[in-house]
Scaffold this motif. Sequence first.
Motif, PDB file in Angstrom:
ATOM      1  N   GLU A  81       0.842  -1.203   0.000  1.00  0.00           N
ATOM      2  CA  GLU A  81       0.000   0.000   0.000  1.00  0.00           C
ATOM      3  C   GLU A  81       0.879   1.255   0.000  1.00  0.00           C
ATOM      4  N   GLU A  82       1.933   1.234   0.811  1.00  0.00           N
ATOM      5  CA  GLU A  82       2.849   2.374   0.867  1.00  0.00           C
ATOM      6  C   GLU A  82       3.530   2.582  -0.487  1.00  0.00           C
ATOM      7  N   ILE A  83       3.971   1.506  -1.112  1.00  0.00           N
ATOM      8  CA  ILE A  83       4.613   1.602  -2.430  1.00  0.00           C
ATOM      9  C   ILE A  83       3.627   2.146  -3.451  1.00  0.00           C
ATOM     10  N   LYS A  84       2.380   1.683  -3.385  1.00  0.00           N
ATOM     11  CA  LYS A  84       1.360   2.171  -4.316  1.00  0.00           C
ATOM     12  C   LYS A  84       1.151   3.678  -4.127  1.00  0.00           C
ATOM     13  N   ASP A  85       1.066   4.115  -2.860  1.00  0.00           N
ATOM     14  CA  ASP A  85       0.893   5.547  -2.590  1.00  0.00           C
ATOM     15  C   ASP A  85       2.076   6.358  -3.111  1.00  0.00           C
ATOM     16  N   LEU A  86       3.298   5.851  -2.874  1.00  0.00           N
ATOM     17  CA  LEU A  86       4.487   6.554  -3.370  1.00  0.00           C
ATOM     18  C   LEU A  86       4.495   6.596  -4.892  1.00  0.00           C
ATOM     19  N   HIS A  87       4.090   5.527  -5.512  1.00  0.00           N
ATOM     20  CA  HIS A  87       4.043   5.480  -6.975  1.00  0.00           C
ATOM     21  C   HIS A  87       3.040   6.502  -7.515  1.00  0.00           C
ATOM     22  N   LEU A  88       1.877   6.571  -6.881  1.00  0.00           N
ATOM     23  CA  LEU A  88       0.879   7.551  -7.311  1.00  0.00           C
ATOM     24  C   LEU A  88       1.393   8.981  -7.117  1.00  0.00           C
ATOM     25  N   GLU A  89       2.065   9.223  -6.007  1.00  0.00           N
ATOM     26  CA  GLU A  89       2.614  10.550  -5.740  1.00  0.00           C
ATOM     27  C   GLU A  89       3.688  10.908  -6.781  1.00  0.00           C
ATOM     28  N   CYS A  90       4.558   9.952  -7.081  1.00  0.00           N
ATOM     29  CA  CYS A  90       5.588  10.195  -8.090  1.00  0.00           C
ATOM     30  C   CYS A  90       4.960  10.432  -9.469  1.00  0.00           C
ATOM     31  N   ASP A  91       3.950   9.668  -9.813  1.00  0.00           N
ATOM     32  CA  ASP A  91       3.259   9.873 -11.091  1.00  0.00           C
ATOM     33  C   ASP A  91       2.679  11.282 -11.166  1.00  0.00           C
ATOM     34  N   TRP A  92       2.088  11.731 -10.052  1.00  0.00           N
ATOM     35  CA  TRP A  92       1.497  13.076 -10.033  1.00  0.00           C
ATOM     36  C   TRP A  92       2.591  14.125 -10.204  1.00  0.00           C
ATOM     37  N   LEU A  93       3.726  13.918  -9.490  1.00  0.00           N
ATOM     38  CA  LEU A  93       4.827  14.876  -9.603  1.00  0.00           C
ATOM     39  C   LEU A  93       5.365  14.925 -11.032  1.00  0.00           C
ATOM     40  N   SER A  95       3.753  14.108 -13.817  1.00  0.00           N
ATOM     41  CA  SER A  95       2.764  14.642 -14.762  1.00  0.00           C
ATOM     42  C   SER A  95       2.600  16.157 -14.602  1.00  0.00           C
ATOM     43  N   ASN A  96       2.875  16.700 -13.444  1.00  0.00           N
ATOM     44  CA  ASN A  96       2.696  18.132 -13.210  1.00  0.00           C
ATOM     45  C   ASN A  96       4.017  18.894 -13.102  1.00  0.00           C
ATOM     46  N   PHE A  97       5.112  18.260 -13.519  1.00  0.00           N
ATOM     47  CA  PHE A  97       6.414  18.892 -13.384  1.00  0.00           C
ATOM     48  C   PHE A  97       6.493  20.205 -14.162  1.00  0.00           C
ATOM     49  N   GLU A  98       6.093  20.170 -15.418  1.00  0.00           N
ATOM     50  CA  GLU A  98       6.191  21.382 -16.254  1.00  0.00           C
ATOM     51  C   GLU A  98       5.347  22.519 -15.678  1.00  0.00           C
ATOM     52  N   ALA A  99       4.139  22.209 -15.248  1.00  0.00           N
ATOM     53  CA  ALA A  99       3.268  23.245 -14.685  1.00  0.00           C
ATOM     54  C   ALA A  99       3.882  23.820 -13.415  1.00  0.00           C
ATOM     55  N   ARG A 100       4.447  22.969 -12.601  1.00  0.00           N
ATOM     56  CA  ARG A 100       5.069  23.451 -11.365  1.00  0.00           C
ATOM     57  C   ARG A 100       6.322  24.269 -11.671  1.00  0.00           C
ATOM     58  N   LYS A 101       7.059  23.858 -12.709  1.00  0.00           N
ATOM     59  CA  LYS A 101       8.270  24.584 -13.093  1.00  0.00           C
ATOM     60  C   LYS A 101       7.910  26.001 -13.557  1.00  0.00           C
ATOM     61  N   GLU A 102       6.860  26.094 -14.393  1.00  0.00           N
ATOM     62  CA  GLU A 102       6.419  27.411 -14.858  1.00  0.00           C
ATOM     63  C   GLU A 102       5.911  28.253 -13.691  1.00  0.00           C
ATOM     64  N   ALA A 103       5.208  27.634 -12.760  1.00  0.00           N
ATOM     65  CA  ALA A 103       4.701  28.376 -11.606  1.00  0.00           C
ATOM     66  C   ALA A 103       5.857  28.910 -10.772  1.00  0.00           C
TER      67      ALA A 103
END
Length: 140
Positions: A81-93, A95-103
């Motif tokens: 479960e912890e690995i799944k949560d970390l994987h989801l968090e990494c996927d979100w990071l 997928s949103n890297f460019e938007a966060r970089k521009e921000a």
Amino acid sequence: VMAMMDLLVADLDKEIQESEVEEKNSQEEYEQFMEDSKTKRAQDAKSIADKEGFKADREAELEKSTLEHKSTLKEDMGKAEEIKDLHLECDWLLSNFEARKEARTGEVESLKKAKAVLSGADFSLVQQRSAVRLRGAVSQ
């Protein structure tokens, strides 16, 4: 007639003596059989006690192993479960890297402008561009 009687008495004495010897031998065989049976019963009782002890030890070991298995399964499920949560968090990071970089770039520019304004620079004629913020918010 007397000789016949003596012969009958002698035969009878001989048969009595044979039956006494036979009875004595049978009694000895019976006593030996009873002694052997007693020894065998004692050995069987000891064997049963040993086997019951062995069985009890194996059952206790099985119970311990079952509890350890359940505990290990719970730990594994928690880690998965912890690995799944970390994987989801990494996927979100990712997928949103460019938007966060521009921000971040926009925030750095805003901070530089604010610092310049506080230092006395005049930016009233400079055009500001709109920047995409984190999670799709647009600011100007």
